[in-house]
Design a protein around this motif. Structure first.
Motif, mmCIF file in Angstrom:
data_model
loop_
_atom_site.group_PDB
_atom_site.id
_atom_site.type_symbol
_atom_site.label_atom_id
_atom_site.label_comp_id
_atom_site.label_asym_id
_atom_site.label_seq_id
_atom_site.Cartn_x
_atom_site.Cartn_y
_atom_site.Cartn_z
ATOM 1 N N VAL A 1 6.009 -12.216 12.385
ATOM 2 C CA VAL A 1 5.844 -10.685 12.563
ATOM 3 C C VAL A 1 6.352 -9.839 11.321
ATOM 4 C CG1 VAL A 1 6.433 -8.870 13.659
ATOM 5 C CG2 VAL A 1 5.704 -10.963 14.956
ATOM 6 N N LEU A 2 7.507 -10.698 10.736
ATOM 7 C CA LEU A 2 7.946 -9.873 9.725
ATOM 8 C C LEU A 2 7.062 -9.827 8.401
ATOM 9 C CD1 LEU A 2 11.752 -10.383 10.315
ATOM 10 C CD2 LEU A 2 10.660 -8.177 10.474
ATOM 11 N N GLY A 3 6.693 -11.278 8.404
ATOM 12 C CA GLY A 3 5.818 -11.607 7.304
ATOM 13 C C GLY A 3 4.528 -10.997 7.187
ATOM 14 N N SER A 4 4.076 -10.620 8.431
ATOM 15 C CA SER A 4 2.595 -9.797 8.261
ATOM 16 C C SER A 4 2.840 -8.320 8.120
ATOM 17 C CB SER A 4 2.196 -10.095 9.874
ATOM 18 O OG SER A 4 3.047 -9.464 10.825
ATOM 19 N N LEU A 5 4.083 -7.814 8.462
ATOM 20 C CA LEU A 5 4.560 -6.556 8.033
ATOM 21 C C LEU A 5 4.555 -6.269 6.692
ATOM 22 C CD1 LEU A 5 7.033 -5.339 10.898
ATOM 23 C CD2 LEU A 5 4.654 -4.437 10.422
ATOM 24 N N SER A 6 5.306 -7.346 6.034
ATOM 25 C CA SER A 6 5.519 -7.157 4.580
ATOM 26 C C SER A 6 4.414 -7.223 3.782
ATOM 27 C CB SER A 6 6.410 -8.415 4.246
ATOM 28 O OG SER A 6 5.716 -9.680 4.266
ATOM 29 N N LEU A 7 2.981 -7.656 4.361
ATOM 30 C CA LEU A 7 1.837 -7.915 3.568
ATOM 31 C C LEU A 7 1.012 -6.237 3.911
ATOM 32 C CD1 LEU A 7 0.480 -11.336 4.583
ATOM 33 C CD2 LEU A 7 1.415 -10.473 2.526
ATOM 34 N N ALA A 8 1.434 -5.549 4.640
ATOM 35 C CA ALA A 8 0.904 -4.525 5.061
ATOM 36 C C ALA A 8 0.962 -3.437 3.779
ATOM 37 C CB ALA A 8 1.374 -3.571 6.113
ATOM 38 N N SER A 9 0.178 -2.508 3.424
ATOM 39 C CA SER A 9 0.216 -1.681 2.463
ATOM 40 C C SER A 9 1.556 -0.502 2.707
ATOM 41 C CB SER A 9 -1.037 -0.936 2.194
ATOM 42 O OG SER A 9 -1.267 -0.128 3.370
ATOM 43 N N PRO A 10 1.909 0.242 1.504
ATOM 44 C CA PRO A 10 2.712 1.274 2.148
ATOM 45 C C PRO A 10 2.095 2.463 2.906
ATOM 46 C CG PRO A 10 2.633 0.655 -0.198
ATOM 47 C CD PRO A 10 1.760 -0.293 0.295
ATOM 48 N N ALA A 11 0.913 2.697 2.613
ATOM 49 C CA ALA A 11 0.380 3.498 3.541
ATOM 50 C C ALA A 11 0.239 2.944 4.979
ATOM 51 C CB ALA A 11 -1.303 3.768 3.164
ATOM 52 N N CYS B 1 -8.570 3.085 2.867
ATOM 53 C CA CYS B 1 -7.703 2.170 2.052
ATOM 54 C C CYS B 1 -8.440 0.947 1.720
ATOM 55 C CB CYS B 1 -6.499 1.668 2.862
ATOM 56 S SG CYS B 1 -5.134 3.129 2.753
ATOM 57 N N ALA B 2 -10.002 1.098 2.365
ATOM 58 C CA ALA B 2 -10.657 -0.114 2.297
ATOM 59 C C ALA B 2 -10.669 -0.769 0.934
ATOM 60 C CB ALA B 2 -12.073 0.361 2.640
ATOM 61 N N SER B 3 -10.655 0.119 -0.285
ATOM 62 C CA SER B 3 -10.836 -0.351 -1.687
ATOM 63 C C SER B 3 -9.370 -0.945 -2.284
ATOM 64 C CB SER B 3 -11.483 0.482 -2.521
ATOM 65 O OG SER B 3 -10.521 1.624 -2.482
ATOM 66 N N GLN B 4 -8.496 -0.632 -1.508
ATOM 67 C CA GLN B 4 -6.983 -0.969 -1.939
ATOM 68 C C GLN B 4 -5.998 -1.979 -1.116
ATOM 69 O OE1 GLN B 4 -6.469 3.509 -2.064
ATOM 70 N NE2 GLN B 4 -5.535 3.133 -4.249
ATOM 71 N N ASP C 1 -3.699 -4.052 0.433
ATOM 72 C CA ASP C 1 -2.286 -3.994 0.574
ATOM 73 C C ASP C 1 -1.416 -3.171 -0.526
ATOM 74 O OD1 ASP C 1 -2.982 -5.744 -1.390
ATOM 75 O OD2 ASP C 1 -1.581 -7.334 -1.216
ATOM 76 N N THR C 2 -2.225 -2.501 -1.419
ATOM 77 C CA THR C 2 -1.870 -1.641 -2.598
ATOM 78 C C THR C 2 -1.942 -0.253 -2.054
ATOM 79 O OG1 THR C 2 -3.676 -1.796 -3.887
ATOM 80 C CG2 THR C 2 -2.076 -3.304 -4.321
ATOM 81 N N CYS C 3 -2.628 0.213 -0.951
ATOM 82 C CA CYS C 3 -2.763 1.541 -0.559
ATOM 83 C C CYS C 3 -1.441 2.153 -0.519
ATOM 84 C CB CYS C 3 -3.426 1.420 0.844
ATOM 85 S SG CYS C 3 -4.434 3.144 0.964
ATOM 86 N N PRO C 4 -1.433 3.502 -1.084
ATOM 87 C CA PRO C 4 -0.202 4.266 -1.458
ATOM 88 C C PRO C 4 0.108 5.040 -0.273
ATOM 89 C CG PRO C 4 -1.882 5.280 -2.731
ATOM 90 C CD PRO C 4 -2.498 3.907 -2.202
ATOM 91 N N TYR C 5 1.424 5.419 -0.253
ATOM 92 C CA TYR C 5 1.801 6.559 0.856
ATOM 93 C C TYR C 5 0.718 7.724 0.965
ATOM 94 C CZ TYR C 5 6.355 4.210 1.097
ATOM 95 O OH TYR C 5 7.235 3.278 1.400
#
Length: 425
Positions: free
Chosen positions: A11-21, A59-62, A64-68
């Motif tokens: 779970v924590l691993g999956s959260l860490s892969l999420a984008s900031p947004a 966020c489709a084009s970004q 896991d890097t999609c910003p806040y």
């Protein structure tokens, strides 16, 4: 135990892969789904699911890097759909301003004279609708309803549009040099020239008192934001009005945006034998009662009470009228409703904004902003709920256009009439 640990790692691993947004949106969505206790009847899970789709598109084009910044407008749209003025997004800058106001120290950081003004239909003139207590405009005598017709001798009618008018006033003030405002005042349309100089001012608001020549005290409470500096000040001003033998009082709550509940209930104790509000959360697991009676302030949380003596309390017992409008909100609505229910003063104006039966709680967000959410419902001592809005005993439209063109403040005139005083005396 190993299986549980492995699950947590996943779970924590999956959260860490999420984008900031995505992280920001998840946080805001959780707060809305779990804590919201306002009037909206939308299915909150369906609401957040719909806006998750919007975030996925944005966020489709970004990925896991999609910003806040991509999530912020989507969060704003999501909470706007609740149509609840007590639930809204606060940017980091707005949150900082709110905290400064709570401390009673909100520096303007630019030269100001301390007025709010609006355009007048069919004219380039500006109508003053608010004056900051203690600012240059207040010290120079500018007042609600004054009509600015010229700046440094230049008629505003010469300017091509409203933007140019605002720009001229702003540049004149921020020059640091004296500014001459030509105004029209009152039904007599008295023409005055007021000279003032801009300076950095405190934008936090505090109660103020003016005693009219007819002996009517006008007590204005712009909001209840400044911790420890509003409720006590109201009692000081009520005492001053009594010492100056004021014959009646108009409590000016038009535009009061609310603020801290402690400050509101302290102010209420200046007009009520018992000031009381009970708050309950969505799950009815938290109940907090605020009561001021016989000089003591008691806060009871889930049956546990703390009491403090308030030796500075003063009680106004003379004739009282309360002015409200559609910008009277939150704590302003609480106070107006409590005075009306106790039958110690009449309300004049138009129905208030409509968030007078909930309180908000700010939830900090990982981008430095916050989400303000309707968290509690409010109740009187007899168990009945506070109404969402205060409905005046005397309904009088607050026509700013008429105020601008005739100088007549019709709600205030009605307030004087309700006190048995003829306007102009």
């Amino acid at each position: 135990m190993r299986k549980l640990f492995a699950t947590l790692v996943l779970v924590l691993g999956s959260l860490s892969l999420a984008s900031p947004a995505q992280d920001l949106f998840d946080q805001a969505s959780f707060y809305v789904e779990f804590y919201y206790n306002g009037p909206a009847t939308l299915n909150l899970k369906e609401l957040t699911a719909r806006y998750q789709v919007e975030l996925d598109r944005a966020c489709a084009s970004q990925k896991d890097t999609c910003p806040y910044e991509q999530a912020v407008p989507i969060i704003e749209q999501m909470v706007d759909e609740l149509n609840d003025n007590h639930t809204y997004y606060l940017s980091p800058e707005a949150l900082r301003g709110t905290r400064e106001s709570r401390q009673g120290n909100a520096p303007s950081r630019t030269l100001r004279i301390g007025v709010s003004h609006l355009p007048i239909p069919g004219s380039r003139d500006r109508l003053i609708v608010d004056v900051v207590e203690g600012g240059p405009a207040d010290e120079a005598g500018l007042a609600y309803g004054d009509r600015i017709i010229a700046i440094n001798g230049r008629s505003l009618g010469e300017l091509p549009d409203d933007n140019q008018v605002v720009q001229l006033l702003t540049q004149s003030v921020q020059s640091g040099r004296p500014v001459v405002l030509t105004i029209l005042r009152g039904p007599e349309r008295q023409r005055l020239e007021i000279t003032l100089t801009g300076r950095e001012i405190n934008l936090a608001r505090f109660p103020s008192l003016k005693i009219r020549p007819d002996g009517v005290a006008v007590l204005k409470i712009p909001d209840f934001d400044a911790q420890g500096q509003v409720g006590r000040r109201v009692h000081e001003l009520v005492r001053e009005a009594q010492q100056k033998n004021a014959r009646a009082m108009v409590l000016e709550l038009r535009g009061n945006s609310g603020g801290l509940l402690n400050e509101m209930i302290l102010a209420a104790a200046a007009f009520l034998d018992e000031a009381y509000v009970a708050l309950e959360d969505r799950y009815q697991t938290e109940r907090t009662e605020f009561r001021i009676r016989d000089g003591r302030f008691t806060i009871t949380r889930n049956g546990q009470s703390e009491t403090a003596n308030l030796p500075f309390l003063t009680r106004w017992r003379g004739p009282l009228v309360v002015l409200v409008d559609n910008n009277t909100a939150s704590g302003g609505e609480y106070l107006a409703s409590a005075i009306q229910k106790a039958r110690v003063g009449a309300l004049v104006g138009v129905p208030t904004l409509g968030i007078g039966n909930t309180t908000t709680r700010p939830f900090n967000l990982i981008n430095g902003g916050a989400l303000s959410i309707s968290y509690n419902r409010a109740f009187f001592a007899d168990g009945t709920p506070y109404p969402p809005r205060a409905t005046p005993d005397f309904v009088v439209e607050n026509s700013l256009e008429q105020l601008a063109n005739t100088g007549r403040d019709l709600p205030f005139e009605k307030a004087l009439e309700a006190l048995g005083i003829k306007a102009g005396r």
